[in-house]
Motif scaffolding. Sequence first.
Motif, PDB file in Angstrom:
ATOM      1  N   UNK A  73       0.324  -5.975   3.946  1.00  0.00           N
ATOM      2  CA  UNK A  73       1.336  -6.058   4.996  1.00  0.00           C
ATOM      3  C   UNK A  73       1.479  -7.539   5.328  1.00  0.00           C
ATOM      4  N   UNK A  74       2.706  -8.010   5.427  1.00  0.00           N
ATOM      5  CA  UNK A  74       2.912  -9.408   5.803  1.00  0.00           C
ATOM      6  C   UNK A  74       3.492  -9.457   7.220  1.00  0.00           C
ATOM      7  N   UNK A  84      -0.052 -12.922  11.652  1.00  0.00           N
ATOM      8  CA  UNK A  84      -1.284 -12.637  10.929  1.00  0.00           C
ATOM      9  C   UNK A  84      -1.258 -13.052   9.462  1.00  0.00           C
ATOM     10  N   UNK A  85      -0.070 -13.356   8.959  1.00  0.00           N
ATOM     11  CA  UNK A  85       0.039 -13.701   7.551  1.00  0.00           C
ATOM     12  C   UNK A  85      -0.044 -12.456   6.694  1.00  0.00           C
ATOM     13  N   UNK A 125      -8.394   0.164   4.187  1.00  0.00           N
ATOM     14  CA  UNK A 125      -8.529  -0.424   5.528  1.00  0.00           C
ATOM     15  C   UNK A 125      -8.057  -1.878   5.527  1.00  0.00           C
ATOM     16  N   UNK A 126      -7.694  -2.348   6.722  1.00  0.00           N
ATOM     17  CA  UNK A 126      -7.338  -3.757   6.860  1.00  0.00           C
ATOM     18  C   UNK A 126      -8.236  -4.396   7.913  1.00  0.00           C
ATOM     19  N   UNK A 127      -8.460  -5.696   7.738  1.00  0.00           N
ATOM     20  CA  UNK A 127      -9.291  -6.443   8.666  1.00  0.00           C
ATOM     21  C   UNK A 127      -8.809  -7.882   8.670  1.00  0.00           C
ATOM     22  N   UNK A 128      -8.676  -8.428   9.874  1.00  0.00           N
ATOM     23  CA  UNK A 128      -8.287  -9.830  10.067  1.00  0.00           C
ATOM     24  C   UNK A 128      -9.172 -10.387  11.169  1.00  0.00           C
ATOM     25  N   UNK A 129      -9.643 -11.610  11.019  1.00  0.00           N
ATOM     26  CA  UNK A 129     -10.510 -12.207  12.028  1.00  0.00           C
ATOM     27  C   UNK A 129     -10.187 -13.687  12.175  1.00  0.00           C
ATOM     28  N   UNK A 167       1.510  -4.708  15.074  1.00  0.00           N
ATOM     29  CA  UNK A 167       1.134  -6.098  14.801  1.00  0.00           C
ATOM     30  C   UNK A 167       1.831  -7.046  15.773  1.00  0.00           C
ATOM     31  N   UNK A 168       3.073  -6.747  16.137  1.00  0.00           N
ATOM     32  CA  UNK A 168       3.783  -7.569  17.131  1.00  0.00           C
ATOM     33  C   UNK A 168       3.085  -7.512  18.482  1.00  0.00           C
ATOM     34  N   UNK A 169       2.672  -6.311  18.896  1.00  0.00           N
ATOM     35  CA  UNK A 169       1.959  -6.145  20.168  1.00  0.00           C
ATOM     36  C   UNK A 169       0.620  -6.871  20.110  1.00  0.00           C
ATOM     37  N   UNK A 170      -0.079  -6.730  18.997  1.00  0.00           N
ATOM     38  CA  UNK A 170      -1.369  -7.404  18.834  1.00  0.00           C
ATOM     39  C   UNK A 170      -1.212  -8.925  18.947  1.00  0.00           C
ATOM     40  N   UNK A 171      -0.207  -9.468  18.300  1.00  0.00           N
ATOM     41  CA  UNK A 171       0.046 -10.912  18.363  1.00  0.00           C
ATOM     42  C   UNK A 171       0.368 -11.344  19.790  1.00  0.00           C
ATOM     43  N   UNK A 172       1.140 -10.525  20.507  1.00  0.00           N
ATOM     44  CA  UNK A 172       1.479 -10.840  21.899  1.00  0.00           C
ATOM     45  C   UNK A 172       0.234 -10.822  22.780  1.00  0.00           C
TER      46      UNK A 172
END
Length: 166
Positions: free
Chosen positions: A3-4, A8-9, A18-22, A49-54
Motif C-alpha cells: 500500500x502506498x 507512510x510511504x 500483515x503490515x508494520x511501520x515504525x 492511513x489518513x486518520x493515522x497520519x493526522x
Amino acid sequence: MAIEHDYFGLLESGPDGSIFWSEHVELGDQSVTVDLTAPDQDDVSVDALDVAAALISALEDLDMAARNAMVNELSDRTSEVTEYILQQQEVLADGLDDLLVDISGDVQIDVIRSLQLMSMTILADEHGGTDPFAVLEYALDPDATDDVLLVNIGTDGAVLSVTSAE
C-alpha cells in the motif's frame, strides 16, 4: 502486495499479509516510538492511513487530551489512574520525587505531568470500529516497562479509556 501512502510511504506486507511501520517522532524534548500495525493489509483502508497520519501530526494535542482524561479519572478512587499513582508512591517511596518534573504539592497531578509518552501504537485495521484505533503508552520510569498506563484512542481522536498494563 503493498500500500502506498503520502505520509507512510510504501507499506509492504509480510509473508502473512500483515503490515508494520515504525518511526520515532519528536514530542517536546522526548522521542516517541510510533508503530502502525495491522494483521491483514486487506483490512487497511486509505482513510485509516489518513486518520493515522493526522493523529501522528496532532500528537501534542493528543497527549494533552490523554493527560486531561487521566486527571478526570482522579475523582474515582478505584480508577486505574488512581491505583497506578498509589502503586508508584508505594514502590518508589522517597525516590518518587526524583522522577517528578515539577513538584507542586499535588502528587497526583505531579505524577501525571511527569509521565513520559513512550509509544503510540496505531491499530490500522480498527478504523471506524468500536475498539481502540490507537494506544498511547505512558510510564513514570522509562525503565519500568511493566508499570505503564495505556490511553485508548478512537478513530475520531477521542479518549475511549485509560487502563493499566496489568
